[in-house]
Design a protein around this motif. Sequence first.
Motif, mmCIF file in Angstrom:
data_model
loop_
_atom_site.group_PDB
_atom_site.id
_atom_site.type_symbol
_atom_site.label_atom_id
_atom_site.label_comp_id
_atom_site.label_asym_id
_atom_site.label_seq_id
_atom_site.Cartn_x
_atom_site.Cartn_y
_atom_site.Cartn_z
ATOM 1 N N ASN A 198 1.073 -0.974 -0.030
ATOM 2 C CA ASN A 198 0.112 0.078 -0.010
ATOM 3 C C ASN A 198 0.851 1.210 0.091
ATOM 4 O OD1 ASN A 198 -3.113 -0.661 0.277
ATOM 5 N ND2 ASN A 198 -2.467 -1.767 1.953
ATOM 6 N N ALA A 214 -2.906 4.795 1.690
ATOM 7 C CA ALA A 214 -4.043 3.786 0.914
ATOM 8 C C ALA A 214 -4.218 2.661 2.059
ATOM 9 C CB ALA A 214 -3.117 3.044 -0.281
ATOM 10 N N SER A 215 -5.505 2.405 2.242
ATOM 11 C CA SER A 215 -5.959 1.567 3.158
ATOM 12 C C SER A 215 -7.124 0.781 2.840
ATOM 13 C CB SER A 215 -6.015 2.455 4.420
ATOM 14 O OG SER A 215 -7.128 3.147 4.187
ATOM 15 N N ARG A 216 -7.601 0.961 1.472
ATOM 16 C CA ARG A 216 -8.869 0.149 1.131
ATOM 17 C C ARG A 216 -8.753 -1.381 1.300
ATOM 18 N NH1 ARG A 216 -11.875 0.687 -4.559
ATOM 19 N NH2 ARG A 216 -13.814 -0.507 -3.903
ATOM 20 N N PHE A 217 -7.492 -1.661 0.948
ATOM 21 C CA PHE A 217 -7.334 -3.210 0.639
ATOM 22 C C PHE A 217 -6.163 -3.834 1.542
ATOM 23 C CE2 PHE A 217 -8.746 -1.608 -3.487
ATOM 24 C CZ PHE A 217 -10.060 -2.220 -3.783
ATOM 25 N N GLU A 267 -6.214 3.097 -5.534
ATOM 26 C CA GLU A 267 -7.199 2.384 -4.872
ATOM 27 C C GLU A 267 -8.569 2.618 -4.918
ATOM 28 O OE1 GLU A 267 -6.800 2.195 -0.659
ATOM 29 O OE2 GLU A 267 -6.988 4.349 -0.210
ATOM 30 N N ARG A 268 -8.921 3.807 -5.385
ATOM 31 C CA ARG A 268 -10.403 4.125 -5.356
ATOM 32 C C ARG A 268 -10.998 3.671 -6.644
ATOM 33 N NH1 ARG A 268 -9.794 10.416 -5.344
ATOM 34 N NH2 ARG A 268 -8.086 9.631 -6.806
#
Length: 329
Positions: free
Chosen positions: A69, A73-76, A127-128
Motif C-alpha cells: 500500500n 492507501a488503506s482500502r485493501f 485504490e479508489r
Amino acid sequence: MRAMVMEEQGEPLLEREVQDPEPSEGQVLLEVAACGVCRTDLHIYDGELTEPKLPLILGHQIVGRVIENGESASRFAEGERVGVPWLGWTDGTCRYCRSERENLCENGKFTGYDLDGGYAERVVADERFCFPLPGETPDPHLAPLLCAGLIGYRSLRLAGHGERLGLYGFGSSAHLICQVAVAQGWRVFALTRKGDTVTQQLARELGAEWAGAVGDPEASDLDAAIVFAPVGELMVEALRAMAPGGTVVSAGIHMSDIPSFPYELLWHERTMRSVANLTRRDGEEFLPLAQSIPVRTEIKVYPLADANRALDDIRHGRVRGSAVLAVGG
Ligand SMILES: [Zn+2]
Ligand SMILES: [Zn+2]
C-alpha cells in the motif's frame, strides 16, 4: 520486473526487464495474475487512438493481488484480490464528475493508455478505482469482466428496455453480455460474419435464441442492438433492423466512418448512440451481478511473452470468447 513494452505505435511489443513501479499516495502495488487483451489495445497499437503515453505498457483488464500500500492507501489488505479497469483516475471536480458521469471526465486518465497497464508482472493503481474481486473464480476467468463485461453492461443498460436484442459481432464483450441479457429476459439475436458457424454455435450455447449472418431478415424488428464490431456500416445495418423506438448502441472506442442513410431509418424515435468508458458504479453493479448469474467466460490463455500473438489473433478473429494473458505463477 518483466513487461511487454510498446515503444512506438505500430511496432511489436518488446519483452523487457523494467524497474518495478512504486505506489504513490493513494495507490496500491499489485502482483499481476492475469490481464485481459481488449480490442482497444489493438486500436492503441495501430495508432487509431493517437495520444498514448510512450513507452507504454498496455492492458486494462487486470486481476492482481495487493503486495504493498502506498502512503494513506488503506482500502485493501495485503494479499487481497482486486481488479483494475480502464478508468484509472478522474479529477472529481469537472462538470461530468459532479453529475455522476465520471466516464466523461475532462481530465480522466486511462489504464494501459495514459497510465501503465497490466501486460507486466506488477502494476500500480489508484485504490479508489480498483474493484474488490472476492470468490473462487480463477484469475484468468475474471479478467475479461473488467472491460469486455463492464462496457457491455453499460451498453446494455443504455440500450433501454424491450424484448428483442441484436448483438452485432460476437467476440469478447458480446459473449459475456449475451448471458446477462438472457438473464434479464431479452431474446438475443447474435449477428456474425457470414459462415462463421463456430461463433454462431457459441452464441447459441450462451443463450442466444438465434444466431446467423448480418443482414438476415430473421434478425429484424429489434428493440435494441449493440454494435461491438468496429465497422461503421453495421450501425446503419442495425438501424435498418430496428423497430420504432429502438436504440442502436456502439460499444467501441473506435469505428470506421458511418455511411449516410435516409432519415426514414431514424424516424419513429429510433436512437443511435455511443457508449464511452465506464463509471465506478457500473463496476459495482456489474461484478456482483456477473457472479450471481453466473456469467461464464470463454477464454484463450496466452503467456505474457505472447502478447503480440494474442493481439494478432484478436485482429484476425481467431479468438473464441476472450484472450487473456496469464502473468503470475
Ligand atoms: Zn472530472
Ligand atoms: Zn477494453
